[in-house]
Motif scaffolding. Structure first.
Motif, PDB file in Angstrom:
ATOM      1  N   PHE A 178      71.854 -80.448 -24.569  1.00 36.02           N
ATOM      2  CA  PHE A 178      71.575 -79.032 -24.840  1.00 36.02           C
ATOM      3  C   PHE A 178      70.069 -78.816 -24.954  1.00 36.02           C
ATOM      4  N   ALA A 179      69.431 -79.606 -25.823  1.00 36.71           N
ATOM      5  CA  ALA A 179      68.006 -79.372 -26.102  1.00 36.71           C
ATOM      6  C   ALA A 179      67.130 -79.704 -24.888  1.00 36.71           C
ATOM      7  N   ILE A 180      67.475 -80.781 -24.169  1.00 38.86           N
ATOM      8  CA  ILE A 180      66.643 -81.173 -23.026  1.00 38.86           C
ATOM      9  C   ILE A 180      66.823 -80.190 -21.861  1.00 38.86           C
ATOM     10  N   THR A 181      68.017 -79.649 -21.712  1.00 37.40           N
ATOM     11  CA  THR A 181      68.214 -78.633 -20.658  1.00 37.40           C
ATOM     12  C   THR A 181      67.307 -77.430 -20.937  1.00 37.40           C
ATOM     13  N   PHE A 182      67.190 -77.049 -22.201  1.00 29.81           N
ATOM     14  CA  PHE A 182      66.281 -75.958 -22.564  1.00 29.81           C
ATOM     15  C   PHE A 182      64.830 -76.374 -22.292  1.00 29.81           C
ATOM     16  N   LEU A 183      64.501 -77.616 -22.666  1.00 29.57           N
ATOM     17  CA  LEU A 183      63.120 -78.094 -22.445  1.00 29.57           C
ATOM     18  C   LEU A 183      62.762 -78.137 -20.961  1.00 29.57           C
ATOM     19  N   ALA A 225      75.245 -79.422 -21.363  1.00 31.19           N
ATOM     20  CA  ALA A 225      75.302 -80.525 -22.331  1.00 31.19           C
ATOM     21  C   ALA A 225      76.608 -81.297 -22.155  1.00 31.19           C
ATOM     22  N   THR A 226      77.705 -80.572 -21.885  1.00 34.05           N
ATOM     23  CA  THR A 226      79.002 -81.238 -21.688  1.00 34.05           C
ATOM     24  C   THR A 226      78.966 -82.118 -20.435  1.00 34.05           C
ATOM     25  N   VAL A 269      72.956 -69.763 -24.292  1.00 32.00           N
ATOM     26  CA  VAL A 269      73.568 -70.812 -25.126  1.00 32.00           C
ATOM     27  C   VAL A 269      74.819 -71.369 -24.434  1.00 32.00           C
ATOM     28  N   ALA A 270      75.639 -70.485 -23.847  1.00 32.59           N
ATOM     29  CA  ALA A 270      76.853 -70.958 -23.151  1.00 32.59           C
ATOM     30  C   ALA A 270      76.477 -71.866 -21.977  1.00 32.59           C
ATOM     31  N   GLY A 271      75.444 -71.495 -21.230  1.00 33.19           N
ATOM     32  CA  GLY A 271      74.990 -72.315 -20.104  1.00 33.19           C
ATOM     33  C   GLY A 271      74.486 -73.670 -20.579  1.00 33.19           C
ATOM     34  N   LEU A 272      73.739 -73.663 -21.685  1.00 31.23           N
ATOM     35  CA  LEU A 272      73.220 -74.923 -22.222  1.00 31.23           C
ATOM     36  C   LEU A 272      74.371 -75.811 -22.706  1.00 31.23           C
TER      37      LEU A 272
END
Lengths: 253, 266
Positions: free
Chosen positions: B79-84, B113-114, B106-109
């Motif tokens: 989740f966090a790295i996708t945002f980064l 993440a999944t 958030v849903a996309g992240l």
């Protein structure tokens, strides 16, 4: 029909620093306006507030009739933005980048729209090249394609021809002129290229220290300052001269 | 609804296209879970030689713990790295001026993440079975619930991390890798909750993962479904998601007021 932008008393304050000071203006539909000012005059802050990226400290903005404080996503779906200072993902191909934004803007018949833009902006040969491997001119054309993917009714352009050679810059300006005439899209253009603003914009807002210090068509501004072109008007305002030949003095109010 | 799903898909498509063009990123997803599984697999093999009677139990508890903890770690990091990735590619400005709502972001992240977690953890699960004969799914269908509870916890922590990045910019980046490791002692991955000193047991009780691992040990050593711990895990997940979701939302609006969205890469 509502105006493209209605800004009323738009203000942004960062602590003690007043970045934008009670800006009020109305950009009509189908018009191309310029936003001019030196570095730190408040152009980028104004554009960020118009895009809903920044919340104003005071004042209101309506974009295409939508109040940006309450209904910004409805407005964002009908407008778009391009700036050489905001990149597109470098590893993705041009087509993939355009596809991403076609999805984000919920563009119907996305592939047909991408093909249409590729033809119009001469991107066909580079559609499958990574965005990071393009020349500055190619990147500008791709950024324009991204900005037009949702057929925006309002386009905010931040220095669209920065770092382009004169030939490519002229191509982009001609293309924008043609596109604006055909689509009736309203354009707000922030630029440091005075010749570009003179050519494209019917009306210019001159910003200094966050305030509109003068406005009018390029020819009106030049006549008012007794100058031949907008660049000289810009210098007069930047150097606090009220008219040609006057010594430096107070800021034009 | 259709438009909303399409925007979420747009964000996922952007990252799937990135992985398609970057095999080192794909390799990195699998690297740590497999490495962890190998190291702990050898540890359990060694323990099996020393304490033969408890070998299979030890193998199950340790390897099960390693693999399930990776679910939480990879979900949080994913989740966090996708945002980064959006910050690193200087693309965040375009994302934030598109009609993508914060909830859709958030849903996309969470979707990414999944996918990242499954890409990283499933090969490690398969290797644990191939190399050490440990089948994570021998716990039964409850393992899917363990996965889900740990994913939810990972997302909740990631919402907090992303909120910190929105507030402090790229300076908060290291939290994306480190924050969940700090919770490992209290998550009781490798030992029962009762092992902790009494004061710390209260801390552990508030962590969803601690309940998942209590449930995992019950399933592996006693072959029973501990519904109390499972319910506690999901209940705490819900509280964590609500609280940290609100922190994220508040921080997003604060970043719009302070101008942090314009300078987030710095």
């Amino acid at each position: 029909m509502t105006d493209a932008i209605q800004a009323e008393g738009l203000t942004k304050r960062y602590g003690e620093n007043l970045a934008v000071d009670a800006l009020s203006f109305t950009l009509p539909r189908g018009a191309t306006w310029g936003l001019l000012g030196g570095n730190g005059a408040g152009k980028s802050t104004t554009i960020a507030m118009l895009l809903g990226l920044l919340v104003p400290s005071a004042g209101t903005v309506r974009v295409l009739g939508h109040d940006m404080a309450r209904d910004r996503f409805a407005a964002l779906a009908r407008m778009n933005f391009s700036s050489p200072y905001v990149a597109l993902p470098h590893r993705l191909s041009v087509a993939e980048n355009l596809r991403v934004y076609a999805h984000l803007y919920d563009v119907p018949r996305a592939e047909a729209r991408i093909a249409e833009l590729a033809a119009a902006l001469q991107l066909e040969e580079i559609l499958h090249r990574p965005a990071g491997q393009l020349s500055a001119g190619q990147k500008t054309r791709v950024a324009l394609a991204k900005a037009l993917v949702n057929r925006p009714e309002l386009l905010l352009l931040d220095e669209p021809t920065a770092s382009l050679d004169p030939d490519t810059g002229d191509w982009v300006r001609s293309w924008l002129e043609r596109y604006q005439a055909e689509s009736g899209c309203a354009i707000l253009l922030a630029s440091h290229n005075m010749a570009e603003v003179e050519r494209l914009c019917g009306h210019v807002l001159m910003l200094k220290r966050g305030r509109i210090v003068d406005q009018g068509s390029p020819s009106e501004l030049a006549a008012r300052f007794g100058r031949d072109n907008l660049e000289e008007v810009f210098l007069d305002i930047a150097r606090n001269r009220k008219r040609a030949g006057e010594p430096m003095g107070e800021a034009v109010a | 609804m259709k438009g909303s799903l399409r925007r979420v898909w747009g964000l996922c498509y952007r990252h799937l296209a990135l992985y398609r063009h970057s095999w080192p990123r794909l390799l990195e997803l699998m690297y740590w879970p497999i490495l962890q599984m190998l190291v702990w697999g050898f540890v359990t093999a060694y323990l099996a030689g020393v304490q033969q009677n408890t070998a299979s139990v030890a193998a199950g508890v340790l390897l099960g713990g390693v693999l399930l903890w990776e679910v939480a770690l990879r979900s949080q990091m994913g989740f966090a790295i996708t945002f980064l990735e959006e910050i690193w590619s200087r693309n965040l400005g375009h994302i934030f001026v598109s009609p993508l709502r914060p909830g859709e972001l958030v849903a996309g992240l969470m979707c990414m993440a999944t996918l990242r977690m499954l890409t990283g953890v499933l090969p490690a699960v398969a290797l644990a079975w191939a190399l050490y004969g440990f089948g994570l799914f021998r716990m039964g269908p409850v393992v899917v619930l363990f996965f889900a509870a740990l994913m939810l916890m990972g997302w909740a922590v990631a919402l907090g991390v992303t909120a910190m990045i929105l507030r402090h910019g790229a300076g908060a980046e290291p939290l994306a890798w480190s924050v969940l490791f700090g919770l490992t002692p209290f998550a009781c991955v490798f030992y029962p909750l009762s092992t902790l000193p009494t004061g710390l047991q209260w801390v552990a009780q508030a962590i969803p993962a601690a309940h998942v691992f209590e449930g995992m040990r019950a399933a592996l050593t006693e072959g029973r479904l501990d519904s109390f711990h499972l319910l506690m895990a999901f209940g705490l997940d819900l509280i964590w998601l609500l609280v940290l979701g609100r922190v994220f939302g508040a921080q997003f609006e604060a970043a719009r007021r302070s101008g942090a969205l314009l300078t987030i890469g710095e």
